[in-house]
Design a protein around this motif. Structure first.
Motif, short mmCIF file in Angstrom:
data_model
loop_
_atom_site.label_atom_id
_atom_site.label_comp_id
_atom_site.label_asym_id
_atom_site.label_seq_id
_atom_site.Cartn_x
_atom_site.Cartn_y
_atom_site.Cartn_z
N LEU A 22 25.73 82.21 79.64
CA LEU A 22 26.35 81.70 80.85
C LEU A 22 27.79 81.34 80.51
N ALA A 23 28.73 81.78 81.35
CA ALA A 23 30.14 81.47 81.11
C ALA A 23 30.53 80.18 81.82
N ILE A 24 31.30 79.36 81.14
CA ILE A 24 31.88 78.17 81.76
C ILE A 24 33.39 78.25 81.54
N VAL A 25 34.14 78.28 82.63
CA VAL A 25 35.59 78.44 82.54
C VAL A 25 36.27 77.46 83.49
N GLY A 26 37.57 77.31 83.33
CA GLY A 26 38.30 76.42 84.23
C GLY A 26 39.70 76.13 83.72
N SER A 27 40.26 75.10 84.32
CA SER A 27 41.65 74.72 84.09
C SER A 27 41.97 74.49 82.61
N GLY A 49 36.42 81.19 76.79
CA GLY A 49 37.58 81.92 76.28
C GLY A 49 38.42 81.20 75.24
N LEU A 50 37.91 80.08 74.69
CA LEU A 50 38.60 79.33 73.64
C LEU A 50 39.96 78.78 74.07
N ALA A 51 40.25 78.79 75.37
CA ALA A 51 41.51 78.19 75.82
C ALA A 51 41.41 76.68 75.69
N THR A 52 42.55 75.99 75.82
CA THR A 52 42.51 74.53 75.88
C THR A 52 41.84 74.14 77.21
N GLY A 53 41.44 72.89 77.31
CA GLY A 53 40.86 72.41 78.57
C GLY A 53 39.39 72.75 78.69
N ILE A 54 39.01 73.27 79.86
CA ILE A 54 37.59 73.48 80.18
C ILE A 54 36.92 74.43 79.18
N ASP A 55 37.61 75.51 78.79
CA ASP A 55 37.01 76.44 77.83
C ASP A 55 36.57 75.70 76.57
N SER A 56 37.49 74.90 76.02
CA SER A 56 37.17 74.15 74.80
C SER A 56 36.00 73.21 75.03
N CYS A 57 36.01 72.53 76.19
CA CYS A 57 34.92 71.60 76.49
C CYS A 57 33.58 72.34 76.56
N GLY A 89 31.46 89.59 81.86
CA GLY A 89 30.59 90.75 81.61
C GLY A 89 29.45 90.46 80.65
N LEU A 90 29.67 89.51 79.74
CA LEU A 90 28.61 89.13 78.79
C LEU A 90 27.58 88.21 79.42
N SER A 91 27.92 87.65 80.60
CA SER A 91 27.17 86.49 81.11
C SER A 91 26.33 86.81 82.34
N LEU A 92 25.25 86.06 82.51
CA LEU A 92 24.43 86.16 83.73
C LEU A 92 25.18 85.57 84.92
N GLY A 93 26.05 84.62 84.63
CA GLY A 93 26.80 83.96 85.71
C GLY A 93 27.99 83.23 85.13
N VAL A 94 28.89 82.83 86.02
CA VAL A 94 30.10 82.12 85.62
C VAL A 94 30.18 80.81 86.40
N VAL A 95 30.39 79.72 85.68
CA VAL A 95 30.59 78.41 86.30
C VAL A 95 32.08 78.07 86.21
N VAL A 96 32.70 77.79 87.34
CA VAL A 96 34.09 77.35 87.33
C VAL A 96 34.10 75.84 87.55
N VAL A 97 34.64 75.12 86.57
CA VAL A 97 34.54 73.66 86.63
C VAL A 97 35.72 73.01 87.34
N GLU A 98 36.90 73.44 87.07
CA GLU A 98 38.07 72.91 87.78
C GLU A 98 39.11 74.02 87.76
N GLY A 153 43.71 81.30 86.51
CA GLY A 153 43.10 82.46 85.87
C GLY A 153 41.58 82.45 86.00
N SER A 154 41.02 81.25 86.14
CA SER A 154 39.56 81.15 86.28
C SER A 154 39.08 81.84 87.55
N LEU A 155 39.94 81.89 88.56
CA LEU A 155 39.54 82.56 89.80
C LEU A 155 39.47 84.07 89.57
N ILE A 156 40.30 84.58 88.65
CA ILE A 156 40.20 85.99 88.27
C ILE A 156 38.82 86.24 87.64
N THR A 157 38.45 85.36 86.72
CA THR A 157 37.14 85.51 86.09
C THR A 157 36.03 85.46 87.13
#
Lengths: 366, 366
Positions: A113-118, A146-154, A219-228, A234-238
């Protein structure tokens, strides 16, 4: 030239990706191309620059990858034609031919499951991302981001704090971890989780590569959670890519006074499911796909996170109110390097959280 | 016996509401019933207790209403058969036969939007409710709610602060304003807005009457906005009734850590539109129905709210940090009664807001 070198050569063919390569193969294995004559390659539709590379690979470039592969840790190149390549990723419109991997390659085919965000989330969103990642990882899902700072890291940190598994998909080569502030986190992920990139190890961080990377996260994930996510995140692109890939899209709501959550609200009005807890997400996923993984994982997770932590001096230096890193250094009488490293470990264990201005202790410790 | 007395008599018929009364009338006017013979009433399907009341009305009870009607303010009884009865309310499955009204009866047929929610909302939700009500009222919609504490009150206050119009639908008789803490607000509403109840003026507040009242709140309105509602909130009843009545349902999201917003999140996942601003709501409504009202209203609204307020001493006693009522009394050297009354007026004008522990000034004043 071995099979790896042949695959790397195919990845270098100009003007042709994995999808069109497979079209041209017409049932041949990719390795048989290297036994083809010039005329046979013409018949398969390869143009002159492509034929030149197939017939005379850039040996020096390929050597740079094989040198990287011999480095520390579990390093692998997984191709579209390998059994470790995730079937779910083959379904997307432009799957990568190669995945450069460091860590536990078996995770690629586990339910994710993907978790992405600000990249600059509020403290509330950071906590929500960590908690969701923790609970979902504890339920047996691998958390991908995606190992970005913020939500990805969390997201990565939350999964690790549950002693779960996490995959970081990079927009640069694995020799060039970006952002640099996440080098320690990446090293931690590669121990029990997995670092993945479609880019060759030497590729530097470049802006256009990061949105491309997002299609692999979803593409790797069953679903994507956008947290903020703000209105132009860019999270909206995902999230859009996830919807195009027929993945579930989830969004966490927030206060209407928080502009950083407007993108999530937009997604919800476009049909994303509003979620507040891991249970809200789990009930939408095909549970059969990960319940075995969950059972195996829960036995493993009985270990207390505290039992792994000898860092009492550092932990005791962090207060229940925001404590700056300088204060921790002063109180603990330890070097800034050791403090930073151990604070990350404590954060990964869920004992402290990073707020604005410093860390806050959230647990009594061991 | 005049027509009003005849309508009041019909409202007293046991076991028969407006819907079944109209079925039995079979095209007769309600007033013609009083000229019918016993046999004719039998033929229309009225049972013995009903016939007894039609033929010998309870004069003393009816007199209590006529006495109330002679009191101060614009008091009216509007029946289903009157032109002032809102056509939109006739569409619901059990429209009230009578509406006891105090204030501007013309508002009944104007386009309305309901704003409802928790009786104990967070400060953020209070502010959101006021702001939405202000902006929607300024756009020409009449704001309808239930005069409860919390979000209902904020909705009325927000509308008044825009010099807009608001309707309070009570679950008790108009002689028994409930809650008592809203007596001043009700008096204020009756001056430029409207108080409405289907209950006779003497009826005391009783728990079962409040959910019944909700069908009128939604029945009068084009849509219902739920600002903050826990999992088991009466506001969710109003939202369900609104959906059954084919009204738009809107819900304001909030932090996933706020249990008071879970009901809103549930509504959103059931199909309610997530809204953050008045514009989000207005774009879903049939704009033609209220644009004329909006134009008329905007001319009227050019008056500055400050120009109506001579309460500088009280306003200057309220700080930009939370100020208790005791502090205002001490600073202003005025009586508690005058302070309370003027604080309400200042709140209605949008110059101060009520937080936990006291008022906060949000405007420089006049």
């Amino acid at each position: 030239m071995d099979k790896l070198q042949q695959l790397l050569t195919l990845d270098l063919l100009p003007g042709i990706g994995c999808y069109r390569l497979r079209q041209k193969l017409k049932g041949l294995s990719p390795f048989e191309l290297f036994n083809c004559t010039e005329l046979e390659l013409v018949a398969l539709g390869f143009n002159a620059p492509q034929r030149a590379i197939i017939q005379a690979p850039y040996q020096s470039v390929i050597t740079s990858v094989t040198t990287w592969l011999n480095g520390a840790g579990n390093r692998r190149v997984v191709s579209f034609f390998d059994s470790e390549y995730p079937p779910i990723l083959k379904q997307i419109s432009s799957p990568p031919l190669l995945l450069f991997c460091q860590g536990n390659v078996e995770l690629l085919t586990r339910p994710q499951l993907a978790i992405v965000g600000s990249r600059a989330p509020t403290i509330t969103a950071r906590e929500t991302a960590k908690l969701l990642a923790h609970d979902l990882a504890f339920s047996g899902l691998t958390i991908t981001s995606g190992l970005a700072t913020g939500i990805d890291s969390c997201a990565h940190i939350g999964a690790i704090s549950a002693q779960g598994t996490t995959i970081a998909v990079l927009g640069s080569g694995l020799k060039n971890i970006y952002p640099r502030s996440n080098v320690d986190l990446a090293a931690n992920i590669s121990q029990t989780g997995l670092l993945v990139s479609e880019f060759w190890p030497d590729v530097l961080p470049k802006a256009p590569n990061f949105p491309r990377r997002n299609r692999i996260v979803s593409g790797l994930s069953l679903g994507v959670v956008v947290v903020e996510a703000a209105q132009r995140s860019g999270s909206l692109i995902t999230a859009r890519l996830a919807a195009e890939q027929n993945r579930e899209v989830f969004a966490v709501p927030g206060s209407v006074n928080n502009p950083k959550v407007q993108g999530c609200h937009k997604l919800i009005n476009q049909g994303a499911k509003l979620v507040a807890t891991a249970a809200d997400i789990l009930e939408e996923l095909p549970i059969d796909s990960f319940d075995v993984a969950a059972k195996e994982h829960k036995i493993h997770s009985r270990l207390s996170p505290q039992s792994l932590l000898p860092f009492d001096i550092i932990l005791d230096s962090v207060g229940f109110e925001t404590t700056s890193i300088d204060q921790v250094v002063e109180r603990s009488k330890m070097s800034i390097e050791i403090v930073l490293q151990q604070l990350l470990t404590l954060e990964l264990a869920g004992l402290i959280v990073l707020g604005s201005g410093g860390y806050i202790r959230i647990s009594g410790g061991g």
